[in-house]
Design a protein around this motif. Structure first.
Motif, PDB file in Angstrom:
ATOM      1  N   CYS A 126       0.861  -1.192   0.000  1.00  0.00           N
ATOM      2  CA  CYS A 126       0.000   0.000   0.000  1.00  0.00           C
ATOM      3  C   CYS A 126       0.893   1.237   0.000  1.00  0.00           C
ATOM      4  O   CYS A 126       1.759   1.379   0.869  1.00  0.00           O
ATOM      5  CB  CYS A 126      -0.934   0.015   1.205  1.00  0.00           C
ATOM      6  SG  CYS A 126      -2.282   1.232   1.078  1.00  0.00           S
ATOM      7  N   ILE A 127       0.692   2.097  -0.980  1.00  0.00           N
ATOM      8  CA  ILE A 127       1.477   3.327  -1.118  1.00  0.00           C
ATOM      9  C   ILE A 127       0.513   4.498  -1.246  1.00  0.00           C
ATOM     10  O   ILE A 127      -0.308   4.532  -2.171  1.00  0.00           O
ATOM     11  CB  ILE A 127       2.377   3.277  -2.365  1.00  0.00           C
ATOM     12  CG1 ILE A 127       3.299   2.054  -2.336  1.00  0.00           C
ATOM     13  CG2 ILE A 127       3.195   4.555  -2.497  1.00  0.00           C
ATOM     14  CD1 ILE A 127       4.009   1.804  -3.657  1.00  0.00           C
ATOM     15  N   ILE A 128       0.592   5.444  -0.322  1.00  0.00           N
ATOM     16  CA  ILE A 128      -0.266   6.625  -0.394  1.00  0.00           C
ATOM     17  C   ILE A 128       0.611   7.857  -0.159  1.00  0.00           C
ATOM     18  O   ILE A 128       1.074   8.094   0.952  1.00  0.00           O
ATOM     19  CB  ILE A 128      -1.414   6.580   0.624  1.00  0.00           C
ATOM     20  CG1 ILE A 128      -2.213   5.276   0.466  1.00  0.00           C
ATOM     21  CG2 ILE A 128      -2.326   7.791   0.444  1.00  0.00           C
ATOM     22  CD1 ILE A 128      -3.406   5.156   1.383  1.00  0.00           C
ATOM     23  N   PRO A 129       0.863   8.635  -1.198  1.00  0.00           N
ATOM     24  CA  PRO A 129       1.702   9.828  -1.043  1.00  0.00           C
ATOM     25  C   PRO A 129       0.990  10.916  -0.235  1.00  0.00           C
ATOM     26  O   PRO A 129      -0.227  10.872  -0.019  1.00  0.00           O
ATOM     27  CB  PRO A 129       1.935  10.295  -2.490  1.00  0.00           C
ATOM     28  CG  PRO A 129       1.551   9.129  -3.355  1.00  0.00           C
ATOM     29  CD  PRO A 129       0.476   8.397  -2.594  1.00  0.00           C
ATOM     30  N   THR A 130       1.771  11.903   0.167  1.00  0.00           N
ATOM     31  CA  THR A 130       1.189  13.088   0.786  1.00  0.00           C
ATOM     32  C   THR A 130       0.818  14.092  -0.307  1.00  0.00           C
ATOM     33  O   THR A 130       1.173  13.933  -1.470  1.00  0.00           O
ATOM     34  CB  THR A 130       2.170  13.771   1.751  1.00  0.00           C
ATOM     35  OG1 THR A 130       3.255  14.324   0.988  1.00  0.00           O
ATOM     36  CG2 THR A 130       2.690  12.794   2.787  1.00  0.00           C
ATOM     37  N   GLU A 131       0.102  15.126   0.099  1.00  0.00           N
ATOM     38  CA  GLU A 131      -0.058  16.290  -0.765  1.00  0.00           C
ATOM     39  C   GLU A 131       1.330  16.917  -0.991  1.00  0.00           C
ATOM     40  O   GLU A 131       2.259  16.696  -0.211  1.00  0.00           O
ATOM     41  CB  GLU A 131      -0.967  17.318  -0.096  1.00  0.00           C
ATOM     42  CG  GLU A 131      -2.410  16.901   0.037  1.00  0.00           C
ATOM     43  CD  GLU A 131      -3.244  17.243  -1.187  1.00  0.00           C
ATOM     44  OE1 GLU A 131      -2.973  18.272  -1.825  1.00  0.00           O
ATOM     45  OE2 GLU A 131      -4.157  16.464  -1.503  1.00  0.00           O
ATOM     46  N   PRO A 132       1.503  17.721  -2.042  1.00  0.00           N
ATOM     47  CA  PRO A 132       2.773  18.438  -2.195  1.00  0.00           C
ATOM     48  C   PRO A 132       3.110  19.215  -0.929  1.00  0.00           C
ATOM     49  O   PRO A 132       2.219  19.715  -0.233  1.00  0.00           O
ATOM     50  CB  PRO A 132       2.493  19.387  -3.378  1.00  0.00           C
ATOM     51  CG  PRO A 132       1.427  18.691  -4.170  1.00  0.00           C
ATOM     52  CD  PRO A 132       0.564  18.007  -3.148  1.00  0.00           C
ATOM     53  N   TYR A 133       4.391  19.303  -0.618  1.00  0.00           N
ATOM     54  CA  TYR A 133       4.796  19.914   0.648  1.00  0.00           C
ATOM     55  C   TYR A 133       4.333  21.367   0.753  1.00  0.00           C
ATOM     56  O   TYR A 133       4.067  21.873   1.853  1.00  0.00           O
ATOM     57  CB  TYR A 133       6.309  19.811   0.834  1.00  0.00           C
ATOM     58  CG  TYR A 133       7.129  20.713  -0.057  1.00  0.00           C
ATOM     59  CD1 TYR A 133       7.549  21.966   0.384  1.00  0.00           C
ATOM     60  CD2 TYR A 133       7.493  20.314  -1.339  1.00  0.00           C
ATOM     61  CE1 TYR A 133       8.300  22.796  -0.437  1.00  0.00           C
ATOM     62  CE2 TYR A 133       8.250  21.136  -2.154  1.00  0.00           C
ATOM     63  CZ  TYR A 133       8.647  22.375  -1.703  1.00  0.00           C
ATOM     64  OH  TYR A 133       9.380  23.197  -2.518  1.00  0.00           O
ATOM     65  N   GLU A 134       4.197  22.062  -0.383  1.00  0.00           N
ATOM     66  CA  GLU A 134       3.711  23.445  -0.337  1.00  0.00           C
ATOM     67  C   GLU A 134       2.310  23.512   0.262  1.00  0.00           C
ATOM     68  O   GLU A 134       1.976  24.444   0.987  1.00  0.00           O
ATOM     69  CB  GLU A 134       3.697  24.053  -1.746  1.00  0.00           C
ATOM     70  CG  GLU A 134       5.064  24.195  -2.383  1.00  0.00           C
ATOM     71  CD  GLU A 134       5.413  23.021  -3.278  1.00  0.00           C
ATOM     72  OE1 GLU A 134       6.217  23.193  -4.199  1.00  0.00           O
ATOM     73  OE2 GLU A 134       4.868  21.920  -3.052  1.00  0.00           O
ATOM     74  N   ILE A 190      -0.049  16.275   4.870  1.00  0.00           N
ATOM     75  CA  ILE A 190      -1.442  15.933   4.611  1.00  0.00           C
ATOM     76  C   ILE A 190      -1.442  14.780   3.607  1.00  0.00           C
ATOM     77  O   ILE A 190      -0.855  14.894   2.532  1.00  0.00           O
ATOM     78  CB  ILE A 190      -2.242  17.127   4.049  1.00  0.00           C
ATOM     79  CG1 ILE A 190      -2.412  18.200   5.107  1.00  0.00           C
ATOM     80  CG2 ILE A 190      -3.612  16.687   3.526  1.00  0.00           C
ATOM     81  CD1 ILE A 190      -3.342  17.816   6.262  1.00  0.00           C
ATOM     82  N   ILE A 191      -2.071  13.675   3.967  1.00  0.00           N
ATOM     83  CA  ILE A 191      -2.155  12.514   3.084  1.00  0.00           C
ATOM     84  C   ILE A 191      -3.130  12.824   1.947  1.00  0.00           C
ATOM     85  O   ILE A 191      -4.259  13.268   2.192  1.00  0.00           O
ATOM     86  CB  ILE A 191      -2.617  11.272   3.858  1.00  0.00           C
ATOM     87  CG1 ILE A 191      -1.665  10.973   5.019  1.00  0.00           C
ATOM     88  CG2 ILE A 191      -2.734  10.067   2.931  1.00  0.00           C
ATOM     89  CD1 ILE A 191      -0.267  10.604   4.611  1.00  0.00           C
ATOM     90  N   ASN A 192      -2.701  12.579   0.717  1.00  0.00           N
ATOM     91  CA  ASN A 192      -3.548  12.865  -0.442  1.00  0.00           C
ATOM     92  C   ASN A 192      -4.477  11.684  -0.737  1.00  0.00           C
ATOM     93  O   ASN A 192      -4.259  10.565  -0.268  1.00  0.00           O
ATOM     94  CB  ASN A 192      -2.675  13.168  -1.663  1.00  0.00           C
ATOM     95  CG  ASN A 192      -2.588  12.012  -2.622  1.00  0.00           C
ATOM     96  OD1 ASN A 192      -3.148  12.050  -3.726  1.00  0.00           O
ATOM     97  ND2 ASN A 192      -1.894  10.932  -2.234  1.00  0.00           N
TER      98      ASN A 192
END
Length: 388
Positions: A183-191, A202-204
């Motif tokens: 399972c891979i869930i990126p975050t929102e862009p760091y900005e 923030i998890i996207n």
């Protein structure tokens, strides 16, 4: 000269349709203008850390994560842990031409994969047959984004695979990612994390890769019933909701498992600082949060936010905006990047339709489908469509 009522009526109708169309497009353009996101202070974690800016280091490296200069972590024996199937959702079978090349990129680089396309009605049928406890919630959603959010969580839990918003473009084959983690869930862009949310991360939910039956997705579905009191969609079903669920899952499940192991191994030192140590190789129930450069490193127009000096209320925001304004609106993909989010904001077209009368909604649907829409099977001929 004889009066010709049919021709007159036809001209009047055409004039009305064209006028309405132009007004509708104008309204949509105004609705799509940037508005400053609200700050979400209800996620229970500490503010983003502040570091000294030394030697011209980028704000990303100072605040959020290291620079990724190698390919995506590869572990395991090459056997896919995540099924090779794409999932995308849309309220109808037709999409604007803006999306054609972006959606085609999925199969261009992954021609052997399956492709599942879910409409609102197709998702509702799945919910009614297998997740009846969520059907009332689904039917009561007023915002179409909420329906899309629920469908994406369900289809990933039910079938596994890769969910992508329709404005996410693929740059290369995704096989390497699917053989490494379950399972891979990126975050929102760091900005976004620093400028908009004022959070460490923030998890996207615009791109998620996960095996079927993953316990994190089960937790998400178990708790989504109780999240309907949030102010905005982001709180109720979107990234803020998903971040809460991730924080709970990591603290309750992942860390408790690690306590029972005498030896474990972290994946790398490339993950965002705030999530390091939350995932360990060999944990099939873990959720891997990667460096954003691999999947989600393009922010949604941060320069508009940074151009307003009143927004620069903290040192971290000032550091990020320094880099944003230096770079301008140009965007260069990372060498090992899998995907990019183009932020087309298609939901504006539908989100505001709840304020229109029935005729306006019916006309919008007609225009979207037949005037400037393309059927999904014209875009992806092998698409497996889940509709009415």
């Amino acid at each position: 000269m004889r009066f010709k009522p049919r021709r007159t009526l036809g001209v009047a109708t055409l004039t009305f349709v064209v006028t309405y169309f132009l007004i509708s497009v104008s309204k949509q353009h105004k609705q799509a203008q940037y508005t400053e996101p609200e700050v979400y202070m209800d996620v229970q974690d500490s503010p983003a850390p502040t570091f000294d800016d030394e030697n011209g280091t980028s704000a990303m490296e100072i605040i959020f994560q290291p620079m990724a200069d190698v390919d995506f972590p590869s572990v395991g024996d090459g056997t896919p842990l995540i099924p090779h199937v794409f999932h995308q959702t849309h309220y109808t079978l037709y999409l604007k031409k803006t999306y054609l090349d972006v959606i085609k990129s999925l199969m261009k680089y992954n021609p052997s994969w399956e492709y599942f396309f879910w409409t609102d009605e197709g998702g509702r049928k799945l919910i009614a047959s297998k997740y009846a406890q969520l059907l009332k919630l689904y039917d009561n959603f007023k915002n179409p984004v909420e329906r899309s959010d629920l469908i994406r969580y369900i289809v990933l839990y039910e079938f596994g695979g890769v969910y992508l918003d329709t404005d996410i473009e693929v740059f290369r084959p995704l096989d390497r990612a699917t053989t490494s983690f379950s399972c891979i869930i990126p975050t929102e862009p760091y900005e976004h994390s620093v400028l908009f949310y004022e959070k460490p991360y923030i998890i996207n939910n615009a791109i998620m890769l996960c095996r079927a039956g993953h316990p994190f997705l089960k937790q998400v579905l178990d708790n989504i019933l109780f999240s309907s009191d949030g102010k905005l969609v982001l709180d109720r079903t979107g990234p803020v909701f998903l971040t809460r669920q991730y924080n709970v899952y990591v603290n309750r499940v992942t860390k408790s498992k690690m306590k029972t192991k005498t030896k474990h191994e972290n994946t790398s030192l490339l993950e965002p600082y705030a999530v390091r140590g939350n995932f360990h190789i060999g944990d099939i129930d873990g959720v891997y949060v990667p460096n954003t450069m691999y999947f989600n490193n393009k922010a949604d127009r941060p320069f508009l936010y940074c151009n307003n000096a009143d927004n620069l209320s903290t040192k971290n925001k000032t550091l990020i905006c320094r880099d944003v304004l230096r770079q301008g609106e140009t965007y260069k993909p990372f060498q090992y990047q899998f995907t990019v989010h183009h932020w087309f904001h298609s939901y504006y077209f539908l989100t505001h339709s709840e304020f229109k009368d029935k005729f306006s909604k019916d006309f919008d649907r007609f225009a979207y489908n037949y005037l400037f829409g393309t059927h999904i099977r014209e875009i992806i001929p092998k698409a497996l469509v889940f509709d009415v």
